[in-house]
Scaffold this motif. Structure first.
Motif, PDB file in Angstrom:
ATOM      1  N   SER A  13       0.017  -1.637 -10.804  1.00 40.57           N
ATOM      2  CA  SER A  13      -0.575  -1.266  -9.516  1.00 40.57           C
ATOM      3  C   SER A  13      -1.860  -2.062  -9.341  1.00 40.57           C
ATOM      4  O   SER A  13      -2.401  -2.629 -10.291  1.00 40.57           O
ATOM      5  CB  SER A  13      -0.874   0.241  -9.450  1.00 40.57           C
ATOM      6  OG  SER A  13      -1.887   0.593 -10.370  1.00 40.57           O
ATOM      7  N   TRP A  24       0.832  -1.200   0.000  1.00 39.50           N
ATOM      8  CA  TRP A  24       0.000   0.000   0.000  1.00 39.50           C
ATOM      9  C   TRP A  24       0.873   1.259   0.000  1.00 39.50           C
ATOM     10  O   TRP A  24       1.829   1.377   0.761  1.00 39.50           O
ATOM     11  CB  TRP A  24      -0.899   0.014   1.227  1.00 39.50           C
ATOM     12  CG  TRP A  24      -1.716   1.274   1.367  1.00 39.50           C
ATOM     13  CD1 TRP A  24      -1.564   2.256   2.300  1.00 39.50           C
ATOM     14  CD2 TRP A  24      -2.801   1.675   0.528  1.00 39.50           C
ATOM     15  NE1 TRP A  24      -2.489   3.247   2.100  1.00 39.50           N
ATOM     16  CE2 TRP A  24      -3.259   2.927   1.017  1.00 39.50           C
ATOM     17  CE3 TRP A  24      -3.423   1.113  -0.577  1.00 39.50           C
ATOM     18  CZ2 TRP A  24      -4.305   3.623   0.430  1.00 39.50           C
ATOM     19  CZ3 TRP A  24      -4.469   1.803  -1.161  1.00 39.50           C
ATOM     20  CH2 TRP A  24      -4.905   3.032  -0.667  1.00 39.50           C
ATOM     21  N   ASP A  25       0.544   2.178  -0.892  1.00 39.95           N
ATOM     22  CA  ASP A  25       1.260   3.440  -1.000  1.00 39.95           C
ATOM     23  C   ASP A  25       0.286   4.578  -0.710  1.00 39.95           C
ATOM     24  O   ASP A  25      -0.668   4.804  -1.469  1.00 39.95           O
ATOM     25  CB  ASP A  25       1.858   3.582  -2.406  1.00 39.95           C
ATOM     26  CG  ASP A  25       2.566   4.904  -2.595  1.00 39.95           C
ATOM     27  OD1 ASP A  25       3.609   5.116  -1.963  1.00 39.95           O
ATOM     28  OD2 ASP A  25       2.052   5.731  -3.391  1.00 39.95           O
ATOM     29  N   LYS A  26       0.524   5.275   0.382  1.00 42.75           N
ATOM     30  CA  LYS A  26      -0.403   6.329   0.799  1.00 42.75           C
ATOM     31  C   LYS A  26      -0.487   7.465  -0.221  1.00 42.75           C
ATOM     32  O   LYS A  26      -1.560   8.037  -0.437  1.00 42.75           O
ATOM     33  CB  LYS A  26       0.034   6.899   2.162  1.00 42.75           C
ATOM     34  CG  LYS A  26      -0.041   5.899   3.301  1.00 42.75           C
ATOM     35  CD  LYS A  26       0.449   6.531   4.596  1.00 42.75           C
ATOM     36  CE  LYS A  26       0.407   5.517   5.741  1.00 42.75           C
ATOM     37  NZ  LYS A  26       0.938   6.089   7.007  1.00 42.75           N
ATOM     38  N   ASP A  27       0.636   7.798  -0.818  1.00 35.14           N
ATOM     39  CA  ASP A  27       0.664   8.935  -1.743  1.00 35.14           C
ATOM     40  C   ASP A  27      -0.201   8.699  -2.974  1.00 35.14           C
ATOM     41  O   ASP A  27      -0.930   9.596  -3.425  1.00 35.14           O
ATOM     42  CB  ASP A  27       2.099   9.247  -2.161  1.00 35.14           C
ATOM     43  CG  ASP A  27       2.952   9.742  -1.004  1.00 35.14           C
ATOM     44  OD1 ASP A  27       2.370  10.296  -0.053  1.00 35.14           O
ATOM     45  OD2 ASP A  27       4.186   9.578  -1.053  1.00 35.14           O
ATOM     46  N   SER A  28      -0.130   7.500  -3.538  1.00 32.23           N
ATOM     47  CA  SER A  28      -0.897   7.210  -4.758  1.00 32.23           C
ATOM     48  C   SER A  28      -2.271   6.635  -4.455  1.00 32.23           C
ATOM     49  O   SER A  28      -3.140   6.610  -5.322  1.00 32.23           O
ATOM     50  CB  SER A  28      -0.120   6.229  -5.640  1.00 32.23           C
ATOM     51  OG  SER A  28       0.003   4.967  -4.993  1.00 32.23           O
ATOM     52  N   GLY A  29      -2.454   6.159  -3.206  1.00 32.21           N
ATOM     53  CA  GLY A  29      -3.727   5.532  -2.864  1.00 32.21           C
ATOM     54  C   GLY A  29      -3.922   4.196  -3.545  1.00 32.21           C
ATOM     55  O   GLY A  29      -5.056   3.758  -3.758  1.00 32.21           O
TER      56      GLY A  29
END
Length: 321
Positions: A320, A278-283
């Motif tokens: 992704s 999970w990448d917070k910046d890209s959601g």
């Protein structure tokens, strides 16, 4: 139509049927998927240029493998072998210690499996990760001789002609290669469970579920006491379920269930999984690791977790989730 009656372009179109086995051959020689792809293209280019000198004394398949072998030998001149962390000679690492990364090392890479199951079964043993890692301990010429003799089942005289040496030299190279492979290669008593068996599929499903649910304690129970975990480009390797669990607890960027998502696949004729984090910046979940598992009976004995997002595209995986 005979091969000699074809024009070079038609011949190369027909020769594409050997693309997959040439890729596997170049991968065994180099330990690199990226290099193998380039070398197969170079093989076809050399074949196209030399088409007018092909006399039909051997099969097209043999001729292409001969060109591929010499292409690989040329490419390997002066290059270091591609290791896994366990092949660097250091003892197992502290799972709660600092991770040491060496991006300058050309690490061993995994190989996507053929989509045709009949092809996978025939080549599974010869592309398994431990076997290819062991090949890296041989000199390029030893590697070539062993692969041509023991994997492709060529006669010693055919190998000698292919690499430009004598039959006696081939037999000597093969003897030394077999002895060195026996010293560093996988033990014969650890027969890996094939990825298409119910046991392997079931264990991989549980392995994926444990990661996705962030249940590391449950994951630990799936490893044998002597299980090994390594993750190039980090140089450390870790042994035993508790050490592997501690490593994940202390160093995995995931914090809660759902942070990790994994897709099942096969690589090197073995069960595998692509992990997205999970990448917070890209959601979104982005490519993180590609796991290749050794499964014996109903337990995991070895995991190589490749931290190379560029591999995901090579495996036909989404960028992704």
């Amino acid at each position: 139509m005979s091969v000699l009656a074809q024009d070079p372009d038609t011949f190369l179109t027909d020769a594409q049927q050997y693309h997959r086995e040439l890729l596997a051959h170049c991968y065994r020689m180099t330990g690199s998927l990226h290099d193998a792809e380039d070398l197969v293209q170079e093989t076809y280019l050399r074949a196209w240029k030399a088409f007018d000198r092909f006399e039909g004394k051997s099969s097209v398949r043999t001729w292409l493998h001969r060109i591929a072998t010499n292409t690989c030998l040329t490419a390997l001149e002066g290059k270091q072998r591609r290791p896994l962390p366990t092949g660097l000679g250091a003892p197992s690492s502290d799972p709660v210690g600092e991770l040491v990364q060496r991006t300058e090392v050309a690490w061993l890479e995994p190989l996507p499996d053929e989509s045709d199951p009949s092809h996978i079964v025939g080549s599974r043993e010869s592309v398994r990760l431990a076997f290819v890692a062991a090949l890296q301990h041989l000199s390029p010429r030893q590697r070539a001789v062993l692969v041509l003799r023991d994997v492709l089942q060529w006669k010693a005289a055919e190998v000698a002609e292919a690499i430009g040496t004598s039959t006696a030299a081939v037999n000597s190279l093969l003897q030394r290669a077999r002895a060195q492979l026996a010293a560093v290669g996988p033990s014969e008593d650890s027969t890996l469970t094939a990825p298409d068996t119910p046991a392997a599929r079931g264990l991989l499903t549980r392995y994926i579920a444990a990661f996705e649910e962030y249940d590391i304690d449950r994951l630990v129970t799936m490893f044998t006491e002597e299980a090994i975990w390594e993750m190039p480009p980090f140089v450390g390797w870790y042994q035993g379920g508790p050490a592997i669990g501690a490593l994940i607890h202390h160093n995995c960027p995931a914090e809660k269930p759902g942070d990790m998502r994994l897709l099942p696949l096969t690589a090197n004729g073995q069960p595998a999984a692509a992990m997205y984090m999970w990448d917070k910046d890209s959601g979104r979940h982005l490519p993180f690791q590609l796991h290749v598992l050794d499964i014996v009976d109903v337990a995991v004995t070895h995991v190589v977790a490749f931290l190379d997002p560029a591999l995901f595209a090579k495996f036909g995986l989404p960028d992704s989730l």
